[in-house]
Design a protein around this motif. Sequence first.
Motif, PDB file in Angstrom:
ATOM      1  N   VAL A   1     -65.540  15.976-108.830  1.00 23.79           N
ATOM      2  CA  VAL A   1     -66.647  16.901-109.042  1.00 23.79           C
ATOM      3  C   VAL A   1     -67.961  16.143-108.981  1.00 23.79           C
TER       4      VAL A   1
ATOM      5  N   GLU B   1     -72.853  22.230-107.603  1.00 19.70           N
ATOM      6  CA  GLU B   1     -71.773  21.414-108.148  1.00 19.70           C
ATOM      7  C   GLU B   1     -70.665  21.402-107.097  1.00 19.70           C
ATOM      8  N   GLU B   2     -70.437  20.250-106.520  1.00 22.12           N
ATOM      9  CA  GLU B   2     -69.491  20.206-105.413  1.00 22.12           C
ATOM     10  C   GLU B   2     -68.124  19.712-105.886  1.00 22.12           C
ATOM     11  N   PHE B   3     -67.084  20.406-105.454  1.00 20.86           N
ATOM     12  CA  PHE B   3     -65.698  20.039-105.768  1.00 20.86           C
ATOM     13  C   PHE B   3     -65.082  19.469-104.497  1.00 20.86           C
TER      14      PHE B   3
ATOM     15  N   TRP C   1     -59.416  16.799-107.588  1.00 18.23           N
ATOM     16  CA  TRP C   1     -60.792  17.192-107.288  1.00 18.23           C
ATOM     17  C   TRP C   1     -61.721  16.113-107.835  1.00 18.23           C
TER      18      TRP C   1
ATOM     19  N   LEU D   1     -60.277  27.468-105.554  1.00 16.52           N
ATOM     20  CA  LEU D   1     -61.202  26.959-106.574  1.00 16.52           C
ATOM     21  C   LEU D   1     -61.709  28.102-107.466  1.00 16.52           C
TER      22      LEU D   1
ATOM     23  N   ARG E   1     -62.102  17.558-102.509  1.00 21.09           N
ATOM     24  CA  ARG E   1     -60.693  17.169-102.593  1.00 21.09           C
ATOM     25  C   ARG E   1     -60.565  15.689-102.231  1.00 21.09           C
TER      26      ARG E   1
ATOM     27  N   THR F   1     -71.325  26.537-106.931  1.00 22.53           N
ATOM     28  CA  THR F   1     -70.311  25.561-106.544  1.00 22.53           C
ATOM     29  C   THR F   1     -70.186  25.498-105.028  1.00 22.53           C
TER      30      THR F   1
ATOM     31  N   GLN G   1     -60.170  14.865-111.369  1.00 22.45           N
ATOM     32  CA  GLN G   1     -59.300  15.813-112.076  1.00 22.45           C
ATOM     33  C   GLN G   1     -58.031  15.965-111.250  1.00 22.45           C
TER      34      GLN G   1
END
Lengths: 663, 663
Positions: A403, A366-368, A401, A327, A370, A275, A420
């Motif tokens: 994703v 997998e990038e979260f 978030w 996270l 904001r 991530t 999300q």
Amino acid sequence: MRKDVYLKTVPWREAQGLFLDTVLGPGRRARTKAEVIATAEAVGRVTAAPAFAVVSWPHYHAAAMDGVAVSSRDTAGASETNPGRLDRDQYDPVDTGDPLPPGRDAVIMSEELHPLPDGRLEVIAAVPPWDNVRPVGEDVVAGEIVVPAGHRLRPADVGALLAAGVVTVAVRRRPRVGIIPTGDELVPVGEAVAPGQIPEFNSVILAGMLAEWGAVPAVYPPVPDDPGAVRDAMVRAAAECDLVLTIGGSSAGSGDYTARAMAECGEVLVHGVNTRPGKPVVLGLIYGDRRPQHGAAAREDRTVVVRGTRAPVPAVGIPGYPVSAVLATELFVRPLVLTLQGLSSPAAEVLRGRLTRRLASAAGVEEFVRVRVGRVGDEWVVAPLSRGAGLTTSLVRADGWLVVPAGVEGFAEGQEVEVQLLRSRAEIEGCLLVTGSHDPALDVLGSLLGERHPGLGLSSANVGSLAGLVALGSGECHAAGCHLLDAETGEYNAPYVRRLLAGRRVVLFPLHFRQQGIMVAPGNPKGIRGIEDLARPDVSFVNRQRGSGTRVLLDWLLGQKGISPRQVNGYAREMFTHAQVAVAVESGTADAGLGVLSAAKALGLDFIPVAEEQYDLAFLPGTLEDHRVRALLEVARSGEFARALEEMGGYRPATGDAREVGP
Amino acid sequence: MRKDVYLKTVPWREAQGLFLDTVLGPGRRARTKAEVIATAEAVGRVTAAPAFAVVSWPHYHAAAMDGVAVSSRDTAGASETNPGRLDRDQYDPVDTGDPLPPGRDAVIMSEELHPLPDGRLEVIAAVPPWDNVRPVGEDVVAGEIVVPAGHRLRPADVGALLAAGVVTVAVRRRPRVGIIPTGDELVPVGEAVAPGQIPEFNSVILAGMLAEWGAVPAVYPPVPDDPGAVRDAMVRAAAECDLVLTIGGSSAGSGDYTARAMAECGEVLVHGVNTRPGKPVVLGLIYGDRRPQHGAAAREDRTVVVRGTRAPVPAVGIPGYPVSAVLATELFVRPLVLTLQGLSSPAAEVLRGRLTRRLASAAGVEEFVRVRVGRVGDEWVVAPLSRGAGLTTSLVRADGWLVVPAGVEGFAEGQEVEVQLLRSRAEIEGCLLVTGSHDPALDVLGSLLGERHPGLGLSSANVGSLAGLVALGSGECHAAGCHLLDAETGEYNAPYVRRLLAGRRVVLFPLHFRQQGIMVAPGNPKGIRGIEDLARPDVSFVNRQRGSGTRVLLDWLLGQKGISPRQVNGYAREMFTHAQVAVAVESGTADAGLGVLSAAKALGLDFIPVAEEQYDLAFLPGTLEDHRVRALLEVARSGEFARALEEMGGYRPATGDAREVGP
């Protein structure tokens, strides 16, 4: 000096699954032990067993109305035409809640009584048995289940239990979670910090999150960057807690000891997940002094919390950057803490919206990201925030978030994406998106708006005046803040609207007039007196980004003096806010910058005024009927906002009417 | 004895508006006073002012990577083909977070370093200034607003404040709400109760709700039904609280003193609102010893909390029935408590679904009906619960409120209605609706389901076996519980499915076999030995409702013995559950009833077995793929459920396969 940072970077879902399966056992059925507590203090706790009614409720036949209790048999055959009469010993006055006297089985309401002068009652209708009576057990009967196992008790549940005589209740023990901050750089919150030192605030964030999930956080004193000290702290916390978190040192650099310490006193299951942010996570177990044999049997024994203190204790090495920490805690700690209490981990609410700008992301991670979200017109718009893992304010501002899956290299501008949510839809709907020129007064305006109209707020994005108008035109915000001087006419904003949003009608609402000036170090050591001094070879400048009104103003001012940008040392160094310009001057990396007085004042800088400019909020005309916008404009014209502007310094409240621009 | 119960019954929205306007003043802008507390302890509190950064974060230029700090100027012109070289005094090793040494303005990552044997570094690319550096104020600059006023602080907000050096923060004082239970019938929770007495549990429900809304509840000792005592308690609480609630005595009966007491020490604004339940509400003010002059000036002075102790204090007389109490507290207390903290009252989440049965409601009253909601197939179904104001378990079981407006006399079966949710959609989605025959084992099964599969649950509606099959056919539930003996074939359930759901395929899953028998008082005083004794004139019976499997069984048993229902004394008295039959026998209102052993055992009754019957769960075939149903069936075949059945007594676990019935 190149080295293998991680042995292996595991997809986070796989890492999560391995960790939960190991800790919770097959079927993930491990739970904390039950404890019996007073029902009256059990709000928010989770039942460990079904709770059975001890007594019936009501526990006696109770009058459901004020009136008289009778025996229904005595009223048989009574009617309007053939009324019955009850003697004084055939009825008893009762109030609601009174027990039925022996032999009575019904109540006649006060409103329907016909008393006779001799003390008897006339009855004009036969009363069915149990009429206006709450019979024993109407609500619940002794032995029935009042609430099932695994139920999070709400206030009304607790009331129902107490009504049913359940005065103690078996609930899951709250998991105790030890938090060990690590790092030589940490100092306690509130103490003075030297360069290189930072206040230890991550534990406060994590403790707050854990408490929201029903756990009991236990914050341990910070541990220095020393593998033995980290290991000893882990072993000590494992003896007292159901789960141990360390903060910081979870990467694989020269000063990172979490993984090594965990391997020494237990076992590392995962080091590193795919991530961003949050990659340097360590998932494992602490055995303490009881390192078991390896192999299948030992693996069985890992099921942790239900076995008590002899079993291994799960541990998570949380990264030190705040956004990464939040996270990683969401992904790996939350499901464990909830499942241990017998609770599910509900998925975050999801919202689909239109992305305001292209978002690139590396494949394989997998990038979260904001994001801010806003409802503009009939549409949800999604605006990515800055992605730095250290940006605590991005957590404050984030609505959710976004994703970006590992197999995707990003999203196109305008693409529909799924967010999300971190706030409720209602909270997000109350928020006005203002994009465009940065101005500290906007934050003050937003704060007053929220104070005066609970549930409303303002979220500003600092992209510069020009980009703000473009965003307004493409429906990405509710308003654009701008202060754009037209060199030819000397008029503010309207000429730019005509140029950039040709064919669109726009309403310009004057927010305030503000003083722009040159910010310099206290005492003005370089003796700067005006724009012409910016061309001096011994003066370094820090600029604002292209498209910002302040940059437009600078170019106009330089042009007036016949100075070429190339003569200004540092013209190419761009900052996005007045505050960032001020901090560059304050920290000595530049001698001068152009900005507003309030930013200079905040950092104690000297200020040489050069121009007063007009700051407008631009709206599309339809928006003005929006109740949020109306509230905003009302606050913008309030005495409170005028006073706040005065206190900030360098502002003059605007009073003029809104101007409509366009065809 | 007829009297005017209420002077006036006010529409509740009007009552709410009058109360809030009076208490909060024009624009409803009154707030509790601010107090300054430690930021680290401020999670959940609401800011009273914007919080400005005290220091910038980062507060020094920090390395963002492990590597070496350099001066970007020293790398100018370097490239793969023309590498530069840095002497030992031109670079410093740094770890992430370290301050940049003086003169350095960029960091080269470890991974990109090319050390030479002589200690120098080779550089193959020019490094831009500030590369891999987190400059001072990257996150927030001193003087910027970190969080606005009126913001409820989440853990990450607190972290951002601490990063910005904000170690104390001004928040709204939590409103202190006094709760005074009233009534001669009240005894403390946990003490023995005689008929007519009830445990005082309403204050626990209200205190729990208030705490969830951020208030500080203060529960006072119960006050007897005496107008002077109620008034004195109000005045005392008003001196210590921002809001005073009384519970009970809010109606207009002979023992109801709330309104009178409030009028004596203050002013009644509203007595009675047009809701059901919840009509007997009193809204007013307590002046204490400072009864002001009436008139416009005094009215101005009413704005309450912000003025401190000299001002009048708002008061609400809450009705004593638990469901009424919860509703009145939601409608009149919640918006006040939230607004005093500067928070909005977000509207409940709304869901549209199909009503399972006709719902009648009196015109002129706005009725709040508790409902269960379930997702069956692609549709939301809405099933009204019992409406009694005293039914605490209906609050436990309710998923939401269905509001029937005052101008509407009800809704038709199948009509689409709007439900205000009391649980999240996710919680509701996890719940299986089982309609049909009542069986205590269903509650046990549901409890095991929730314990083993967090987030899943079972909600049963006791409408009888026949009505359950009809509900299954019309898509109102996920499963129907049934035990219907076919007199002709002696077969259970399948013949009824063929008859009632002709043309539909149904799967019958055997849940268990259970013992039915005659429940009699301990010691069997009437000497009942079998079905034939039910025809004795000295024996009174209590029956189950038409359409229940137990009623079908009784009729079959009576037919076997040649007994006519008319010979059974009490055949017409209908109960809806085994437990209600048991309680009728236990409380002496009937000598005998037919039901399951577990219900008899729970109340210590004697039990004369008469038949073992087969209890099936009926499903439509498509449902069996539903993950919730699969989880349910797995639990139904688990050893845990078998053991639970054994413990209850009178059950035999079923092991057979599901049978498919139909075309």
